[in-house]
Design a protein around this motif. Sequence first.
Motif, PDB file in Angstrom:
ATOM      1  N   TRP A 127      12.391   6.832   3.328  1.00 32.76           N
ATOM      2  CA  TRP A 127      12.300   5.538   2.646  1.00 32.76           C
ATOM      3  C   TRP A 127      11.403   4.539   3.379  1.00 32.76           C
ATOM      4  CZ3 TRP A 127      13.637   5.637  -2.191  1.00 32.76           C
ATOM      5  CH2 TRP A 127      14.573   6.574  -2.608  1.00 32.76           C
ATOM      6  N   ARG A 128      10.344   5.026   3.994  1.00 36.27           N
ATOM      7  CA  ARG A 128       9.430   4.129   4.712  1.00 36.27           C
ATOM      8  C   ARG A 128       8.720   3.167   3.762  1.00 36.27           C
ATOM      9  NH1 ARG A 128      11.859   5.111   9.427  1.00 36.27           N
ATOM     10  NH2 ARG A 128      11.164   7.005  10.418  1.00 36.27           N
ATOM     11  N   GLU A 129       8.465   3.590   2.532  1.00 36.98           N
ATOM     12  CA  GLU A 129       7.809   2.701   1.569  1.00 36.98           C
ATOM     13  C   GLU A 129       8.750   1.604   1.101  1.00 36.98           C
ATOM     14  OE1 GLU A 129       9.117   6.361  -0.829  1.00 36.98           O
ATOM     15  OE2 GLU A 129       8.429   5.932   1.185  1.00 36.98           O
ATOM     16  N   GLU A 130      10.035   1.815   1.241  1.00 37.42           N
ATOM     17  CA  GLU A 130      11.020   0.815   0.834  1.00 37.42           C
ATOM     18  C   GLU A 130      11.474  -0.057   1.993  1.00 37.42           C
ATOM     19  OE1 GLU A 130      12.182   0.405  -2.272  1.00 37.42           O
ATOM     20  OE2 GLU A 130      11.098   2.089  -3.119  1.00 37.42           O
ATOM     21  N   GLY A 131      11.634   0.546   3.157  1.00 28.07           N
ATOM     22  CA  GLY A 131      12.288  -0.144   4.257  1.00 28.07           C
ATOM     23  C   GLY A 131      11.390  -0.710   5.341  1.00 28.07           C
ATOM     24  N   TRP A 132      10.097  -0.381   5.321  1.00 26.53           N
ATOM     25  CA  TRP A 132       9.202  -0.862   6.374  1.00 26.53           C
ATOM     26  C   TRP A 132       8.137  -1.792   5.820  1.00 26.53           C
ATOM     27  CZ3 TRP A 132       7.517   3.601  10.149  1.00 26.53           C
ATOM     28  CH2 TRP A 132       8.585   3.880  11.018  1.00 26.53           C
ATOM     29  N   ALA A 133       7.888  -2.872   6.537  1.00 24.19           N
ATOM     30  CA  ALA A 133       6.712  -3.706   6.283  1.00 24.19           C
ATOM     31  C   ALA A 133       5.529  -3.029   6.981  1.00 24.19           C
ATOM     32  CB  ALA A 133       6.923  -5.106   6.848  1.00 24.19           C
ATOM     33  N   TRP A 134       4.340  -3.250   6.436  1.00 22.58           N
ATOM     34  CA  TRP A 134       3.113  -2.701   7.019  1.00 22.58           C
ATOM     35  C   TRP A 134       2.154  -3.878   7.157  1.00 22.58           C
ATOM     36  CZ3 TRP A 134      -0.160   1.531   4.080  1.00 22.58           C
ATOM     37  CH2 TRP A 134      -1.282   1.882   4.840  1.00 22.58           C
TER      38      TRP A 134
ATOM     39  N   LYS B  18       0.848  -1.205   0.000  1.00 27.76           N
ATOM     40  CA  LYS B  18       0.000   0.000   0.000  1.00 27.76           C
ATOM     41  C   LYS B  18       0.880   1.250   0.000  1.00 27.76           C
ATOM     42  CE  LYS B  18      -3.787  -2.358   0.328  1.00 27.76           C
ATOM     43  NZ  LYS B  18      -4.327  -2.792  -0.923  1.00 27.76           N
ATOM     44  N   PRO B  19       0.432   2.301  -0.692  1.00 33.18           N
ATOM     45  CA  PRO B  19       1.236   3.526  -0.797  1.00 33.18           C
ATOM     46  C   PRO B  19       1.428   4.231   0.542  1.00 33.18           C
ATOM     47  CG  PRO B  19      -0.512   3.496  -2.447  1.00 33.18           C
ATOM     48  CD  PRO B  19      -0.778   2.370  -1.506  1.00 33.18           C
ATOM     49  N   ARG B  20       2.633   4.734   0.736  1.00 32.30           N
ATOM     50  CA  ARG B  20       2.969   5.522   1.910  1.00 32.30           C
ATOM     51  C   ARG B  20       4.205   6.336   1.588  1.00 32.30           C
ATOM     52  NH1 ARG B  20       4.092   0.281   2.460  1.00 32.30           N
ATOM     53  NH2 ARG B  20       6.105  -0.399   3.210  1.00 32.30           N
ATOM     54  N   CYS B  21       4.479   7.284   2.448  1.00 36.38           N
ATOM     55  CA  CYS B  21       5.622   8.164   2.234  1.00 36.38           C
ATOM     56  C   CYS B  21       6.083   8.680   3.587  1.00 36.38           C
ATOM     57  CB  CYS B  21       5.197   9.325   1.336  1.00 36.38           C
ATOM     58  SG  CYS B  21       6.481  10.554   1.067  1.00 36.38           S
ATOM     59  N   GLY B  22       7.371   8.630   3.829  1.00 35.33           N
ATOM     60  CA  GLY B  22       7.926   9.166   5.059  1.00 35.33           C
ATOM     61  C   GLY B  22       8.833  10.343   4.766  1.00 35.33           C
ATOM     62  N   LEU B  23       8.650  11.427   5.524  1.00 31.64           N
ATOM     63  CA  LEU B  23       9.519  12.597   5.426  1.00 31.64           C
ATOM     64  C   LEU B  23      10.155  12.824   6.775  1.00 31.64           C
ATOM     65  CD1 LEU B  23       7.280  15.049   3.371  1.00 31.64           C
ATOM     66  CD2 LEU B  23       9.045  13.481   2.533  1.00 31.64           C
ATOM     67  N   LYS B  24      11.415  13.215   6.756  1.00 32.27           N
ATOM     68  CA  LYS B  24      12.168  13.341   7.991  1.00 32.27           C
ATOM     69  C   LYS B  24      13.176  14.476   7.842  1.00 32.27           C
ATOM     70  CE  LYS B  24      14.262  10.144  11.257  1.00 32.27           C
ATOM     71  NZ  LYS B  24      14.620   8.755  11.501  1.00 32.27           N
TER      72      LYS B  24
END
Length: 193
Positions: A109-116, A36-42
């Motif tokens: 890189w939450r969409e690349e590095g995290w499982a949901w 599923k789409p997501r995006c992390g900004l930091k």
Amino acid sequence: MAAGTATRVYPFMPGGAADGTKLISGAVVLSDLTDKPRCGLKGGGSAAWLAAQGVKLPAVNRIGDHRGIRVLRLGNEDILLLAEGAEATLAEVKAAWHAAPAPKGYSSWREEGWAWMRLSGARLAEAMSRLCALDLRPQKFADDDIAQTRVGHIEAVTFRSPTGFDILFDITASAYFARAVAAVAGHTDQHRG
């Protein structure tokens, strides 16, 4: 597939690192939302840039909403946007971020590095009490709360979803997490009575 087009492979897909690992169902259900789409900004400028886009930011360790996107504030300058059902809105935010000049933070890189993953089912409360040491009962852990803790012996972010609990963690631990949940669910079923 067209030349130059990449297809993502997620852990539980054929060819993925957790391929063949069972996602349990029954009294406890484990669902994979990693695609599923997501995006992390930091980083510096992330919060200000999102606020300038009209994204109302919640307090740290709380969840807000922006046009159907769940806005998880994990730190002052650490924000995760989850777009289950609001893909077009997230695509707009991401396009604006890519086009914007600094300061805007950086992609975490939450969409690349995290499982949901999502846990649900009739025995969810009992399973979560075995997977996580925090008191996650509704009177102690509200719908807009975020816990950054250990779930199933893995550093994770967890929060309530409409049907259960969502858990985000390092994608490399996907198979381990699924096995931990299955073990807890099996123990929960043995002690039903």
